[in-house]
Design a protein around this motif. Structure first.
Motif, PDB file in Angstrom:
ATOM      1  N   LEU A 134       2.348  15.363  -5.488  1.00 49.41           N
ATOM      2  CA  LEU A 134       0.952  14.935  -5.467  1.00 49.41           C
ATOM      3  C   LEU A 134       0.105  16.163  -5.775  1.00 49.41           C
ATOM      4  O   LEU A 134      -0.031  17.062  -4.945  1.00 49.41           O
ATOM      5  N   SER A 140      -5.846  14.202  -3.450  1.00 51.77           N
ATOM      6  CA  SER A 140      -6.742  13.052  -3.340  1.00 51.77           C
ATOM      7  C   SER A 140      -6.264  12.153  -2.200  1.00 51.77           C
ATOM      8  O   SER A 140      -5.087  11.773  -2.148  1.00 51.77           O
ATOM      9  N   ARG A 142      -6.967   9.099  -1.767  1.00 51.54           N
ATOM     10  CA  ARG A 142      -6.586   7.801  -2.346  1.00 51.54           C
ATOM     11  C   ARG A 142      -5.147   7.827  -2.841  1.00 51.54           C
ATOM     12  O   ARG A 142      -4.369   6.897  -2.592  1.00 51.54           O
ATOM     13  N   GLN A 143      -4.769   8.894  -3.562  1.00 51.04           N
ATOM     14  CA  GLN A 143      -3.402   9.002  -4.062  1.00 51.04           C
ATOM     15  C   GLN A 143      -2.405   9.162  -2.922  1.00 51.04           C
ATOM     16  O   GLN A 143      -1.297   8.630  -2.967  1.00 51.04           O
ATOM     17  N   ALA A 146      -1.811   5.765  -1.267  1.00 48.85           N
ATOM     18  CA  ALA A 146      -1.028   4.913  -2.170  1.00 48.85           C
ATOM     19  C   ALA A 146       0.432   5.336  -2.198  1.00 48.85           C
ATOM     20  O   ALA A 146       1.340   4.489  -2.206  1.00 48.85           O
ATOM     21  N   ALA A 147       0.675   6.653  -2.198  1.00 47.18           N
ATOM     22  CA  ALA A 147       2.045   7.152  -2.233  1.00 47.18           C
ATOM     23  C   ALA A 147       2.794   6.821  -0.946  1.00 47.18           C
ATOM     24  O   ALA A 147       3.964   6.405  -0.978  1.00 47.18           O
ATOM     25  N   PRO A 157       6.220   5.300  -6.353  1.00 43.77           N
ATOM     26  CA  PRO A 157       4.776   5.533  -6.534  1.00 43.77           C
ATOM     27  C   PRO A 157       4.434   5.740  -8.006  1.00 43.77           C
ATOM     28  O   PRO A 157       5.188   6.358  -8.750  1.00 43.77           O
ATOM     29  N   LEU A 159       1.695   7.432 -10.366  1.00 50.55           N
ATOM     30  CA  LEU A 159       0.618   8.412 -10.363  1.00 50.55           C
ATOM     31  C   LEU A 159       0.109   8.633 -11.780  1.00 50.55           C
ATOM     32  O   LEU A 159       0.860   8.509 -12.743  1.00 50.55           O
ATOM     33  N   GLY A 192      -7.017  12.232 -11.598  1.00 47.68           N
ATOM     34  CA  GLY A 192      -6.730  11.959 -10.193  1.00 47.68           C
ATOM     35  C   GLY A 192      -7.874  12.310  -9.268  1.00 47.68           C
ATOM     36  O   GLY A 192      -7.972  11.796  -8.156  1.00 47.68           O
ATOM     37  N   CYS A 193      -8.761  13.180  -9.729  1.00 40.93           N
ATOM     38  CA  CYS A 193      -9.891  13.605  -8.901  1.00 40.93           C
ATOM     39  C   CYS A 193     -11.105  12.711  -9.089  1.00 40.93           C
ATOM     40  O   CYS A 193     -12.112  12.849  -8.383  1.00 40.93           O
TER      41      CYS A 193
END
Length: 263
Positions: A134, A140, A142-143, A146-147, A157, A159, A192-193
């Protein structure tokens, strides 16, 4: 059904990615309902030898202690997830990989001989098998959520590998590279940001590492064409993710030795 056990380990880092976890608010309370945190010093849980299902590792391999510890983490964990630019690329510490770190140490410390640092700062994946990375400086939220959800339910996952520029376009933001001739690294940086910096009129700084197939040569030539000195272009590539090969090659292409810069 038993909860999945989790550990959060810190190597050489600023603890920024761990702070993201602690600052999750209500989402952190929901996470605790799903997992059993066995080790997370910043959250007050200290058991570095705990056997766990998922180990999150923040920080780069920068000391001999880091080298030994990351091996133990791998042995104690079913899955290892590297979190943040330090764990994924060597981080800001990886500037030592392309700079004269001995000179810096001599300028900062009265007796550098007491320092126990490795010559290079390396990502976790160079020493052990990493199941997931990650990226981010910091990661993040959010990421991360989710992961974790994907791992708990046995799903791989997904990404992003696209570029920050695509996030900018979807948000309808004006390109700072075009409109301001600003040295934005979005064309070679992983999304991702949410294109955070460009949304405030600031250039991207490569926090999320290189995108898929980054064309660093083309971006570097464009920045030089805008009148940005070559040595400054080189520095932009290694400011945060100096440990990744595409950015190291870009730095090597445009860097100018200090002696050549002197009048």
């Amino acid at each position: 059904m038993a909860k999945a056990s989790v550990a959060v380990h810190k190597l050489t880092s600023c603890s920024g990615c761990q702070s993201v976890i602690l600052n999750m608010g209500e989402n952190l309370l929901r996470l605790i309902e799903l997992v059993d945190i066995r080790h997370f010093i910043e959250a007050g849980v200290n058991d570095p030898e705990a056997q766990v299902d998922i180990a999150f590792v923040e920080g780069s391999i920068s000391t001999h202690e880091d080298e030994a510890r990351i091996q133990r983490v791998r042995e104690q964990s079913r899955f290892v997830v590297a979190i943040g630019a330090c764990a994924c690329s060597g981080g800001v510490q990886a500037l030592r990989n392309v700079k004269d770190s001995a000179l810096w140490a001599g300028a900062v410390y009265a007796d550098p001989g007491y320092l126990d640092s490795l010559a290079d700062s390396r990502p976790v994946a160079e020493l052990i098998k990493v199941d997931l990375e990650l990226w981010g400086c910091p990661i993040s939220e959010r990421q991360l959520i989710a992961a974790i959800r994907a791992l708990l339910y046995g799903v791989a996952p997904v990404l992003p590998t696209e570029k920050v520029c695509q996030e900018c376009k979807r948000a309808g933001q004006v390109c700072v590279l075009v409109s301001q001739a600003s040295p934005c690294m979005g064309p070679v940086t992983r999304a991702g940001c949410g294109a955070l910096c460009p949304s405030f009129g600031a250039p991207c700084y490569t926090c999320f590492g290189p995108s898929e197939q980054p064309n660093c040569d083309a971006l570097g030539e464009r920045l030089v064409g805008l009148g940005i000195p070559a040595h400054e272009v080189a520095e932009r590539f290694v400011s945060i993710s100096a440990g990744v090969k595409p950015f190291q090659r870009a730095w090597a292409r445009w860097r100018i030795p200090v002696k050549e810069l002197e009048p």
